[in-house]
Design a protein around this motif. Sequence first.
Motif, PDB file in Angstrom:
ATOM      1  N   HIS A  64       0.837  -1.197   0.000  1.00 46.94           N
ATOM      2  CA  HIS A  64       0.000   0.000   0.000  1.00 46.94           C
ATOM      3  C   HIS A  64       0.875   1.251   0.000  1.00 46.94           C
ATOM      4  CE1 HIS A  64      -3.215  -2.669   2.059  1.00 46.94           C
ATOM      5  NE2 HIS A  64      -3.286  -2.740   0.746  1.00 46.94           N
ATOM      6  N   THR A  66       1.393   5.462  -0.117  1.00 45.43           N
ATOM      7  CA  THR A  66       0.766   6.603   0.538  1.00 45.43           C
ATOM      8  C   THR A  66       0.720   7.777  -0.425  1.00 45.43           C
ATOM      9  OG1 THR A  66       1.548   5.909   2.727  1.00 45.43           O
ATOM     10  CG2 THR A  66       0.957   8.218   2.478  1.00 45.43           C
ATOM     11  N   VAL A 100      -5.506   6.047   6.886  1.00 44.22           N
ATOM     12  CA  VAL A 100      -6.080   5.124   5.914  1.00 44.22           C
ATOM     13  C   VAL A 100      -7.581   5.377   5.875  1.00 44.22           C
ATOM     14  CG1 VAL A 100      -6.384   2.716   5.251  1.00 44.22           C
ATOM     15  CG2 VAL A 100      -4.276   3.437   6.397  1.00 44.22           C
ATOM     16  N   HIS A 113      -6.852  -0.080  -1.819  1.00 44.71           N
ATOM     17  CA  HIS A 113      -6.955  -1.442  -1.313  1.00 44.71           C
ATOM     18  C   HIS A 113      -8.013  -2.188  -2.116  1.00 44.71           C
ATOM     19  CE1 HIS A 113      -7.856  -4.789   1.400  1.00 44.71           C
ATOM     20  NE2 HIS A 113      -6.747  -4.514   2.052  1.00 44.71           N
ATOM     21  N   LYS A 116     -11.069  -3.212   0.513  1.00 41.87           N
ATOM     22  CA  LYS A 116     -11.616  -2.138   1.339  1.00 41.87           C
ATOM     23  C   LYS A 116     -11.813  -0.825   0.584  1.00 41.87           C
ATOM     24  CE  LYS A 116      -9.560  -3.802   5.689  1.00 41.87           C
ATOM     25  NZ  LYS A 116      -8.690  -3.423   6.829  1.00 41.87           N
ATOM     26  N   THR A 118      -9.674   1.515   0.244  1.00 41.45           N
ATOM     27  CA  THR A 118      -9.078   2.570   1.052  1.00 41.45           C
ATOM     28  C   THR A 118      -7.710   2.948   0.493  1.00 41.45           C
ATOM     29  OG1 THR A 118      -8.168   0.882   2.538  1.00 41.45           O
ATOM     30  CG2 THR A 118     -10.257   1.902   3.189  1.00 41.45           C
ATOM     31  N   GLY A 120      -3.922   5.233   1.850  1.00 44.50           N
ATOM     32  CA  GLY A 120      -3.223   5.994   2.873  1.00 44.50           C
ATOM     33  C   GLY A 120      -2.897   7.388   2.371  1.00 44.50           C
ATOM     34  N   GLU A 186      -6.134   4.010  10.879  1.00 43.82           N
ATOM     35  CA  GLU A 186      -7.192   3.665   9.928  1.00 43.82           C
ATOM     36  C   GLU A 186      -8.500   4.270  10.406  1.00 43.82           C
ATOM     37  OE1 GLU A 186      -9.197  -0.034   7.453  1.00 43.82           O
ATOM     38  OE2 GLU A 186      -7.586  -0.438   8.881  1.00 43.82           O
ATOM     39  N   TRP A 187      -9.209   4.911   9.467  1.00 46.34           N
ATOM     40  CA  TRP A 187     -10.467   5.551   9.816  1.00 46.34           C
ATOM     41  C   TRP A 187     -11.480   5.246   8.714  1.00 46.34           C
ATOM     42  CZ3 TRP A 187     -10.014  10.196  13.381  1.00 46.34           C
ATOM     43  CH2 TRP A 187     -11.249  10.483  13.988  1.00 46.34           C
ATOM     44  N   SER A 188     -11.691   3.952   8.512  1.00 48.41           N
ATOM     45  CA  SER A 188     -12.591   3.547   7.430  1.00 48.41           C
ATOM     46  C   SER A 188     -13.868   2.918   7.948  1.00 48.41           C
ATOM     47  CB  SER A 188     -11.877   2.557   6.501  1.00 48.41           C
ATOM     48  OG  SER A 188     -11.398   1.439   7.220  1.00 48.41           O
ATOM     49  N   LEU A 195      -3.060   1.566  13.727  1.00 48.57           N
ATOM     50  CA  LEU A 195      -2.463   0.358  13.161  1.00 48.57           C
ATOM     51  C   LEU A 195      -0.980   0.254  13.466  1.00 48.57           C
ATOM     52  CD1 LEU A 195      -4.121   0.284   9.612  1.00 48.57           C
ATOM     53  CD2 LEU A 195      -4.933  -0.760  11.732  1.00 48.57           C
TER      54      LEU A 195
END
Length: 206
Positions: A64, A66, A100, A113, A116, A118, A120, A186-188, A195
């Motif tokens: 992943h 950013t 995230v 992702h 998800k 998502t 970063g 992470e704020w999904s 994390l």
Amino acid sequence: MARYVDVHPQDPQPRSIAQVVQMLRDDALVVYPTDSSYAFGCSLDSHTGADRIRRIRHLDDKHHFTLVCADFAQLGQFVQLDNVAFRAIKAATPGPYTFVLPATKEVPRRFAHAKKKTVGVRIPAHPVAQALVRELGTPLLSSTLLSPDSDEPLTDGWQIKEELDAVVDAVVDAGDCGTVPTTVVEWSGGAPTVLRVGLGDPSRFE
């Protein structure tokens, strides 16, 4: 051979920044300083940058990346924020945090992702990183400068150039910027989850 660009850590020379940004627009892969460590960076539109980073770091296609943004307004173009996340993240940026969050359609599918959806994002406090992203006008696709056989990022510009001379296009040296990574939040799912504990104080998100 990588171009070596020596810049002032607090007041980077506009001409040097412009030269590096032109390279980024021409599909270059660069090493640049952030407020937590040195990092690899390329344009979000780069056709080769992500694969080059994966090869250098021996990463698979699930890594992943950013998106390094210039400011909160730019960050908001690439991730979805509810009111609570908006206030909390805005209060913590710029700073050594990676968030995230659900990606918007502005994020190329290959960088979100797979399940998800998502991505970063972060807004570094380092003046050189800020200058590069502001001049570029779009986020930098970024990954920590870690060698496959190392636990900590390199911090010396000349050493970075020596080790990566054949595989990157430029090294932007602004002196030692540390080795501690960002704190990842992470704020999904409607509430924050820490994390990884790094340089940023995690207590505000716990």
